[in-house]
Design a protein around this motif. Structure first.
Motif, PDB file in Angstrom:
ATOM      1  N   TYR A  23       9.902  14.780   2.744  1.00  0.00           N
ATOM      2  CA  TYR A  23       8.991  14.083   3.648  1.00  0.00           C
ATOM      3  C   TYR A  23       9.749  13.721   4.922  1.00  0.00           C
ATOM      4  O   TYR A  23      10.876  13.232   4.877  1.00  0.00           O
ATOM      5  CB  TYR A  23       8.485  12.819   2.956  1.00  0.00           C
TER       6      TYR A  23
ATOM      7  N   GLU B  36       8.907  11.487   8.224  1.00  0.00           N
ATOM      8  CA  GLU B  36       7.898  10.561   8.741  1.00  0.00           C
ATOM      9  C   GLU B  36       7.299  11.031  10.061  1.00  0.00           C
ATOM     10  O   GLU B  36       6.082  10.985  10.254  1.00  0.00           O
ATOM     11  CB  GLU B  36       8.474   9.153   8.896  1.00  0.00           C
TER      12      GLU B  36
ATOM     13  N   ARG C 196       3.644  11.840   8.558  1.00  0.00           N
ATOM     14  CA  ARG C 196       2.953  10.578   8.280  1.00  0.00           C
ATOM     15  C   ARG C 196       1.443  10.675   8.484  1.00  0.00           C
ATOM     16  O   ARG C 196       0.657  10.268   7.624  1.00  0.00           O
ATOM     17  CB  ARG C 196       3.546   9.443   9.138  1.00  0.00           C
ATOM     18  N   ASP C 197       1.001  11.217   9.617  1.00  0.00           N
ATOM     19  CA  ASP C 197      -0.441  11.308   9.878  1.00  0.00           C
ATOM     20  C   ASP C 197      -1.144  12.180   8.836  1.00  0.00           C
ATOM     21  O   ASP C 197      -2.213  11.823   8.330  1.00  0.00           O
ATOM     22  CB  ASP C 197      -0.712  11.839  11.283  1.00  0.00           C
TER      23      ASP C 197
ATOM     24  N   GLU D  79      -1.285  10.286   5.485  1.00  0.00           N
ATOM     25  CA  GLU D  79      -2.353   9.290   5.508  1.00  0.00           C
ATOM     26  C   GLU D  79      -3.717   9.971   5.363  1.00  0.00           C
ATOM     27  O   GLU D  79      -4.581   9.486   4.625  1.00  0.00           O
ATOM     28  CB  GLU D  79      -2.297   8.462   6.792  1.00  0.00           C
TER      29      GLU D  79
ATOM     30  N   LEU E 165       2.093   3.205   1.993  1.00  0.00           N
ATOM     31  CA  LEU E 165       3.024   4.272   2.388  1.00  0.00           C
ATOM     32  C   LEU E 165       4.299   3.699   2.975  1.00  0.00           C
ATOM     33  O   LEU E 165       5.394   4.238   2.738  1.00  0.00           O
ATOM     34  CB  LEU E 165       2.360   5.250   3.358  1.00  0.00           C
ATOM     35  N   ASP E 166       4.206   2.612   3.726  1.00  0.00           N
ATOM     36  CA  ASP E 166       5.419   1.961   4.239  1.00  0.00           C
ATOM     37  C   ASP E 166       6.350   1.588   3.085  1.00  0.00           C
ATOM     38  O   ASP E 166       7.565   1.752   3.177  1.00  0.00           O
ATOM     39  CB  ASP E 166       5.076   0.704   5.041  1.00  0.00           C
TER      40      ASP E 166
ATOM     41  N   THR F  67       7.738   5.030   1.164  1.00  0.00           N
ATOM     42  CA  THR F  67       8.432   6.080   1.926  1.00  0.00           C
ATOM     43  C   THR F  67       9.594   5.508   2.727  1.00  0.00           C
ATOM     44  O   THR F  67      10.086   6.148   3.652  1.00  0.00           O
ATOM     45  CB  THR F  67       7.472   6.835   2.876  1.00  0.00           C
TER      46      THR F  67
END
Length: 177
Positions: free
Chosen positions: A35, A37, A41-42, A45, A72-73, A76
């Protein structure tokens, strides 16, 4: 999960380190990689916003933009290990190792979008996540799964997880890397 005795004596594996690429059972090209970010990330989500509420287990993934972003914060962050499965520009699967006690122990969670389930993506996600975890020093991994979720239990057993606590409402499983 507590105590080293809850984990199998022998390590499982070997497991591939990311990235890995394969065609799923539907013939779709899938890449499993760490992953990032900034890149993911988008799309991650968006995957969780599209997640079918009927497939949520144990309250996760959460619903709603803000709750998904906060969750997610937490899963990740820099101390975690995460891989995503991509089909084109879309994230279609995500797996995470979240640190736990004792040291070098982590809890695993995995999610695959409904339209991509049953195509072998979950197996590749878990195996690649475990390879990434071993690479950074994770030695023991555990998870919980709902007792009725036979497809998930079969997947975890195929990868090398063994039941560690079958007395509780949730089925607890563990693996040594």
């Amino acid at each position: 999960m507590s105590g080293d005795d809850a984990f199998p004596d022998e390590p499982a594996g070997p497991f591939p380190e990311p990235p890995t690429t394969f065609d799923d059972r539907e013939g779709r090209p899938i890449t499993v990689r760490r992953y990032d970010e900034a890149l993911d990330r988008d799309a991650l989500e968006a995957m969780y916003e599209a997640f079918d509420p009927a497939d949520r287990a144990q309250g996760i993934p959460p619903t709603g933009e803000k709750r998904i972003a906060d969750w997610l914060d937490a899963i990740t962050g820099p101390e975690t290990v995460n891989v995503v499965a991509n089909h084109g520009d879309a994230v279609v699967g995500h797996a995470t190792l979240v640190p736990d006690e004792p040291e070098a122990t982590a809890e695993l969670a995995i999610f695959v979008l409904q339209d991509y389930q049953g195509a072998g993506i979950g197996t590749h996600l878990i195996e690649t996540l475990l390879g990434a975890g071993r690479e950074v020093g994770v030695e023991r991994v555990w998870l919980t799964v709902e007792r009725w979720n036979d497809p998930a239990i079969s997947l975890y057993e195929k990868v090398g997880f063994v039941a560690s606590d079958t007395e509780s409402f949730e089925h607890e499983m563990a693996i040594r890397l």
